[in-house]
Scaffold this active site. Structure first.
Site, PDB file in Angstrom:
ATOM      1  N   GLU A  35       0.996   8.705  -3.285  1.00  0.00           N
ATOM      2  CA  GLU A  35       0.570   7.542  -2.507  1.00  0.00           C
ATOM      3  C   GLU A  35      -0.919   7.261  -2.693  1.00  0.00           C
ATOM      4  OE1 GLU A  35       2.532   5.526  -1.438  1.00  0.00           O
ATOM      5  OE2 GLU A  35       4.413   6.596  -1.111  1.00  0.00           O
ATOM      6  N   TYR A 118      -0.736   2.235   5.803  1.00  0.00           N
ATOM      7  CA  TYR A 118       0.349   2.324   4.830  1.00  0.00           C
ATOM      8  C   TYR A 118       0.661   3.767   4.454  1.00  0.00           C
ATOM      9  CZ  TYR A 118       2.818   2.833   0.569  1.00  0.00           C
ATOM     10  OH  TYR A 118       3.713   3.300  -0.339  1.00  0.00           O
ATOM     11  N   ASP A 136       3.567  -2.341   2.814  1.00  0.00           N
ATOM     12  CA  ASP A 136       2.590  -2.474   1.743  1.00  0.00           C
ATOM     13  C   ASP A 136       2.542  -3.931   1.302  1.00  0.00           C
ATOM     14  OD1 ASP A 136       4.920  -2.863   0.340  1.00  0.00           O
ATOM     15  OD2 ASP A 136       4.249  -1.737  -1.408  1.00  0.00           O
ATOM     16  N   CYS A 190      10.888  -9.883  -6.126  1.00  0.00           N
ATOM     17  CA  CYS A 190      10.096 -10.866  -5.367  1.00  0.00           C
ATOM     18  C   CYS A 190       8.624 -10.668  -5.704  1.00  0.00           C
ATOM     19  CB  CYS A 190      10.353 -10.685  -3.875  1.00  0.00           C
ATOM     20  SG  CYS A 190       9.726 -12.038  -2.856  1.00  0.00           S
ATOM     21  N   CYS A 197      14.277 -15.090  -8.425  1.00  0.00           N
ATOM     22  CA  CYS A 197      15.160 -15.472  -7.318  1.00  0.00           C
ATOM     23  C   CYS A 197      16.629 -15.491  -7.728  1.00  0.00           C
ATOM     24  CB  CYS A 197      14.734 -16.834  -6.781  1.00  0.00           C
ATOM     25  SG  CYS A 197      13.002 -16.892  -6.262  1.00  0.00           S
TER      26      CYS A 197
END
Length: 292
Positions: A35, A118, A136, A190, A197
């Site tokens: 992370e 986050y 995020d 996305c 899409c």
DNA sequence: TAAGCGTGGAT
DNA sequence: TATCCAAGCTT
């Protein structure tokens, strides 16, 4: 809410990438390191560095026993090298305050250097399986589009956590999957630039699509030009120190041909001020063990 | 709250 | 080629 959870879960089961930190038993330390590295650095660049890092420092205590400069060197070209310094500090804090075990409690995680909203929740959810909203930039974009009908999210806000929490199912395991799936959807479907899409599991309920893909008046400020910037100078100085490490570099040998000497000296000063470099006598080096 | 912070790949 | 973008954080 119409409910993003069910379609996200179904989609994620088939579409999720096989990433190291999703392997069974990857461990909280591995999750924490991943992370840190993923804060603003793309997945494909992180993976090889993550594996090398964990091979060298399999636990927080191992990292804490090395000088911070070693962490900066190992960080290599991942960018934002202060993250290496912060990760090292977090390892020291974990050793000193948590007996060398990555904490599970969100507030305890938030108290560690370099960990924010986050990262704290990502560790609690993905490493320990607890139930929290993990938000995020990918998730914020998915929510902005699917729920709000906007092309791009606004600036990060604590309200984002509540809005994501409202989308999470009650089940702890399912909630974790929805968190991961929203991030994954934002990362590979996305996307910011050219959203796919046609293959999106949320297309039928997407408010942005239903509204005809309105543009958002983006008052985002443009990213500053990197070429010729102070940031570039800092990066070049630090690369010099990494390449020479563990040897220090005489000050006269630090970017002697840099086009703007004042900028170079400013970069050196700011790196020292940030703790990323140490000036001793007439040499510059990466930070060593604290004096105490 | 906004600015500052690296680096490299994609468009 | 120049700009955008990338699992954020601290001050």
């Amino acid at each position: 809410m119409p409910g993003l959870a069910a379609p996200l879960i179904a989609w994620y089961r088939d579409a999720a990438r096989d990433l190291p930190w999703r392997r069974e038993g990857f461990g909280a330390w591995g999750t924490l390191v991943s992370e840190f590295m993923l804060q603003q650095t793309p997945v494909t660049r992180v993976i090889p560095h993550l594996e090398a890092w964990l091979a060298r420092w399999p636990s927080p205590t191992d990292l804490a026993a090395s000088p911070p400069g070693d962490a900066v060197t190992q960080w290599a070209n991942l960018g934002y090298p202060r993250r290496a310094l912060w990760l090292h500090r977090a390892a020291v804090e974990i050793r000193d305050r948590h007996d060398g075990v990555v904490p599970r409690d969100v507030d305890a995680l938030l108290a560690l250097t370099g960990i924010g909203d986050y990262t704290a929740r990502a560790v609690a959810v993905f490493a320990y399986g607890d139930r929290h909203p993990v938000v995020d930039t990918n998730t914020r974009r998915v929510l902005a589009r699917a729920v709000e009908g906007r092309a791009q999210p606004g600036p990060p806000h604590r309200r984002d956590l509540e809005r994501m929490d409202a989308e999470l199912p009650d089940g702890i395991a399912e909630a974790a999957v929805v968190n991961a799936a929203a991030m994954e959807l934002g990362a590979i479907v996305c996307t910011a630039r050219s959203p796919k899409c046609a293959v999106c599991p949320l297309a039928d309920l997407c408010a942005w699509r239903a509204a005809g893909y309105p543009e958002s008046e983006d008052r985002r400020r443009r990213q500053a030009t990197y070429e010729g910037s102070d940031r570039q100078a800092r990066g070049a100085v630090l690369k010099t120190l990494r390449d020479a490490a563990p040897s220090p570099v005489p000050l006269f040998a630090v970017l002697p041909d840099w086009p703007d000497a004042a900028q170079r000296d400013r970069a050196i000063d700011s790196l020292v001020s940030d703790g990323l470099a140490e000036a001793i006598d007439d040499v510059l080096r990466l930070p060593g063990h604290p004096a105490s």
